[in-house]
Design a protein around this motif. Structure first.
Motif, PDB file in Angstrom:
ATOM      1  N   TRP A  45       0.812  -1.218   0.000  1.00 26.29           N
ATOM      2  CA  TRP A  45       0.000   0.000   0.000  1.00 26.29           C
ATOM      3  C   TRP A  45       0.842   1.265   0.000  1.00 26.29           C
ATOM      4  CZ3 TRP A  45      -4.739  -0.979  -1.234  1.00 26.29           C
ATOM      5  CH2 TRP A  45      -5.323  -2.175  -0.864  1.00 26.29           C
ATOM      6  N   ARG A  46       2.163   1.156   0.074  1.00 26.13           N
ATOM      7  CA  ARG A  46       3.018   2.348   0.190  1.00 26.13           C
ATOM      8  C   ARG A  46       2.907   3.270  -1.017  1.00 26.13           C
ATOM      9  NH1 ARG A  46       7.878   2.325   3.680  1.00 26.13           N
ATOM     10  NH2 ARG A  46       7.970   4.488   3.108  1.00 26.13           N
ATOM     11  N   LEU A  47       2.895   2.699  -2.206  1.00 25.17           N
ATOM     12  CA  LEU A  47       2.818   3.546  -3.401  1.00 25.17           C
ATOM     13  C   LEU A  47       1.475   4.256  -3.480  1.00 25.17           C
ATOM     14  CD1 LEU A  47       4.682   4.288  -5.687  1.00 25.17           C
ATOM     15  CD2 LEU A  47       3.599   2.543  -7.075  1.00 25.17           C
ATOM     16  N   LEU A  48       0.404   3.564  -3.131  1.00 23.22           N
ATOM     17  CA  LEU A  48      -0.915   4.197  -3.102  1.00 23.22           C
ATOM     18  C   LEU A  48      -0.982   5.260  -2.010  1.00 23.22           C
ATOM     19  CD1 LEU A  48      -3.829   4.179  -4.225  1.00 23.22           C
ATOM     20  CD2 LEU A  48      -4.373   2.525  -2.445  1.00 23.22           C
ATOM     21  N   TYR A  49      -0.379   4.968  -0.873  1.00 22.36           N
ATOM     22  CA  TYR A  49      -0.357   5.934   0.228  1.00 22.36           C
ATOM     23  C   TYR A  49       0.441   7.182  -0.155  1.00 22.36           C
ATOM     24  CZ  TYR A  49       0.279   7.757   4.947  1.00 22.36           C
ATOM     25  OH  TYR A  49       0.280   8.559   6.051  1.00 22.36           O
ATOM     26  N   SER A  50       1.410   7.011  -1.037  1.00 18.97           N
ATOM     27  CA  SER A  50       2.234   8.139  -1.469  1.00 18.97           C
ATOM     28  C   SER A  50       1.504   9.089  -2.402  1.00 18.97           C
ATOM     29  CB  SER A  50       3.503   7.630  -2.140  1.00 18.97           C
ATOM     30  OG  SER A  50       4.276   6.906  -1.221  1.00 18.97           O
ATOM     31  N   LEU A  51       0.271   8.765  -2.788  1.00 21.66           N
ATOM     32  CA  LEU A  51      -0.516   9.714  -3.581  1.00 21.66           C
ATOM     33  C   LEU A  51      -0.872  10.954  -2.774  1.00 21.66           C
ATOM     34  CD1 LEU A  51      -2.889   7.382  -5.599  1.00 21.66           C
ATOM     35  CD2 LEU A  51      -1.008   8.756  -6.467  1.00 21.66           C
ATOM     36  N   ASN A  52      -0.805  10.846  -1.457  1.00 15.46           N
ATOM     37  CA  ASN A  52      -0.956  12.020  -0.602  1.00 15.46           C
ATOM     38  C   ASN A  52       0.336  12.827  -0.726  1.00 15.46           C
ATOM     39  OD1 ASN A  52      -1.174  13.892   1.450  1.00 15.46           O
ATOM     40  ND2 ASN A  52      -1.582  12.406   3.046  1.00 15.46           N
ATOM     41  N   PRO A  53       0.305  14.029  -1.280  1.00 13.37           N
ATOM     42  CA  PRO A  53       1.538  14.776  -1.510  1.00 13.37           C
ATOM     43  C   PRO A  53       2.290  15.121  -0.232  1.00 13.37           C
ATOM     44  CG  PRO A  53      -0.370  15.981  -2.371  1.00 13.37           C
ATOM     45  CD  PRO A  53      -0.868  14.726  -1.768  1.00 13.37           C
ATOM     46  N   MET A  54       1.624  15.154   0.892  1.00 12.47           N
ATOM     47  CA  MET A  54       2.297  15.501   2.142  1.00 12.47           C
ATOM     48  C   MET A  54       3.147  14.358   2.685  1.00 12.47           C
ATOM     49  SD  MET A  54       1.849  18.585   2.643  1.00 12.47           S
ATOM     50  CE  MET A  54       2.616  18.689   4.229  1.00 12.47           C
ATOM     51  N   VAL A  55       2.936  13.150   2.214  1.00  9.55           N
ATOM     52  CA  VAL A  55       3.731  12.011   2.676  1.00  9.55           C
ATOM     53  C   VAL A  55       5.196  12.220   2.311  1.00  9.55           C
ATOM     54  CG1 VAL A  55       4.140   9.538   2.357  1.00  9.55           C
ATOM     55  CG2 VAL A  55       1.826  10.387   2.661  1.00  9.55           C
ATOM     56  N   GLY A  56       5.457  12.585   1.077  1.00  5.98           N
ATOM     57  CA  GLY A  56       6.840  12.817   0.651  1.00  5.98           C
ATOM     58  C   GLY A  56       7.460  14.011   1.339  1.00  5.98           C
ATOM     59  N   VAL A  57       6.688  15.052   1.540  1.00  5.74           N
ATOM     60  CA  VAL A  57       7.209  16.252   2.195  1.00  5.74           C
ATOM     61  C   VAL A  57       7.584  15.956   3.646  1.00  5.74           C
ATOM     62  CG1 VAL A  57       6.611  18.592   2.938  1.00  5.74           C
ATOM     63  CG2 VAL A  57       5.907  17.799   0.687  1.00  5.74           C
ATOM     64  N   ILE A  58       6.685  15.307   4.376  1.00  2.08           N
ATOM     65  CA  ILE A  58       6.947  15.016   5.791  1.00  2.08           C
ATOM     66  C   ILE A  58       8.060  13.988   5.931  1.00  2.08           C
ATOM     67  CG2 ILE A  58       5.936  14.046   7.890  1.00  2.08           C
ATOM     68  CD1 ILE A  58       3.285  15.365   6.984  1.00  2.08           C
ATOM     69  N   ASP A  59       8.051  12.950   5.087  1.00  2.00           N
ATOM     70  CA  ASP A  59       9.132  11.968   5.145  1.00  2.00           C
ATOM     71  C   ASP A  59      10.470  12.589   4.775  1.00  2.00           C
ATOM     72  OD1 ASP A  59       7.581   9.909   6.029  1.00  2.00           O
ATOM     73  OD2 ASP A  59       7.352   8.953   4.063  1.00  2.00           O
ATOM     74  N   GLY A  60      10.473  13.506   3.828  1.00  2.00           N
ATOM     75  CA  GLY A  60      11.717  14.197   3.462  1.00  2.00           C
ATOM     76  C   GLY A  60      12.262  15.030   4.600  1.00  2.00           C
ATOM     77  N   PHE A  61      11.395  15.758   5.296  1.00  5.56           N
ATOM     78  CA  PHE A  61      11.845  16.527   6.456  1.00  5.56           C
ATOM     79  C   PHE A  61      12.329  15.605   7.568  1.00  5.56           C
ATOM     80  CE2 PHE A  61       9.500  20.235   4.761  1.00  5.56           C
ATOM     81  CZ  PHE A  61      10.490  21.185   4.944  1.00  5.56           C
ATOM     82  N   ARG A  62      11.614  14.519   7.794  1.00  2.22           N
ATOM     83  CA  ARG A  62      12.018  13.559   8.828  1.00  2.22           C
ATOM     84  C   ARG A  62      13.392  12.965   8.494  1.00  2.22           C
ATOM     85  NH1 ARG A  62       7.363  10.319   9.550  1.00  2.22           N
ATOM     86  NH2 ARG A  62       6.718  11.827  11.093  1.00  2.22           N
ATOM     87  N   TRP A  63      13.608  12.624   7.222  1.00  2.26           N
ATOM     88  CA  TRP A  63      14.883  12.072   6.792  1.00  2.26           C
ATOM     89  C   TRP A  63      16.008  13.105   6.934  1.00  2.26           C
ATOM     90  CZ3 TRP A  63      17.914  13.497   2.526  1.00  2.26           C
ATOM     91  CH2 TRP A  63      18.975  12.636   2.249  1.00  2.26           C
ATOM     92  N   ALA A  64      15.727  14.365   6.608  1.00  2.00           N
ATOM     93  CA  ALA A  64      16.746  15.411   6.694  1.00  2.00           C
ATOM     94  C   ALA A  64      17.120  15.722   8.139  1.00  2.00           C
ATOM     95  CB  ALA A  64      16.250  16.681   6.002  1.00  2.00           C
TER      96      ALA A  64
END
Length: 106
Positions: A45-64
């Motif tokens: 379900w990760r790819l489908l969940y990634s349709l929420n644009p905020m998932v990448g933004v929040i994960d990117g900040f968390r990773w940084a």
């Protein structure tokens, strides 16, 4: 910014839209990985969940901020970047198209 441009344009065009915006924002907070890591979402379900644009933004900040401890799901991150770019471009387009009528409506 793209979603904000959409909401602003729709709010001018449809007066009752201002009542929908807080509901959409609150619902979006529950769907975004703010209080939890998106790695708990099953792999199928990760790819489908990634349709929420905020998932990448929040994960990117968390990773940084955290670094190596937080994993970055690259296909989902790239899809989020694409969706954010699409929302921004379509928000600018729709806002520019409807702003000519703002003074007439307001």
């Amino acid at each position: 910014m793209g979603v904000g441009l959409w909401f602003a344009s729709l709010n001018v065009k449809y007066r009752d839209f201002r009542f929908i915006v807080p509901f959409v924002v609150q619902f979006g907070i529950y769907l975004s990985p703010v209080g939890f890591s998106s790695s708990i979402v099953p792999a199928k379900w990760r790819l489908l969940y990634s349709l929420n644009p905020m998932v990448g933004v929040i994960d990117g900040f968390r990773w940084a901020i955290i670094g190596g401890e937080a994993e970055l799901y690259l296909p989902g991150f790239l899809m989020s970047i694409g969706l954010v770019a699409l929302l921004l471009a379509s928000g600018i387009w729709y806002f520019r198209r409807t702003e000519r009528t703002f003074a007439d409506v307001i």
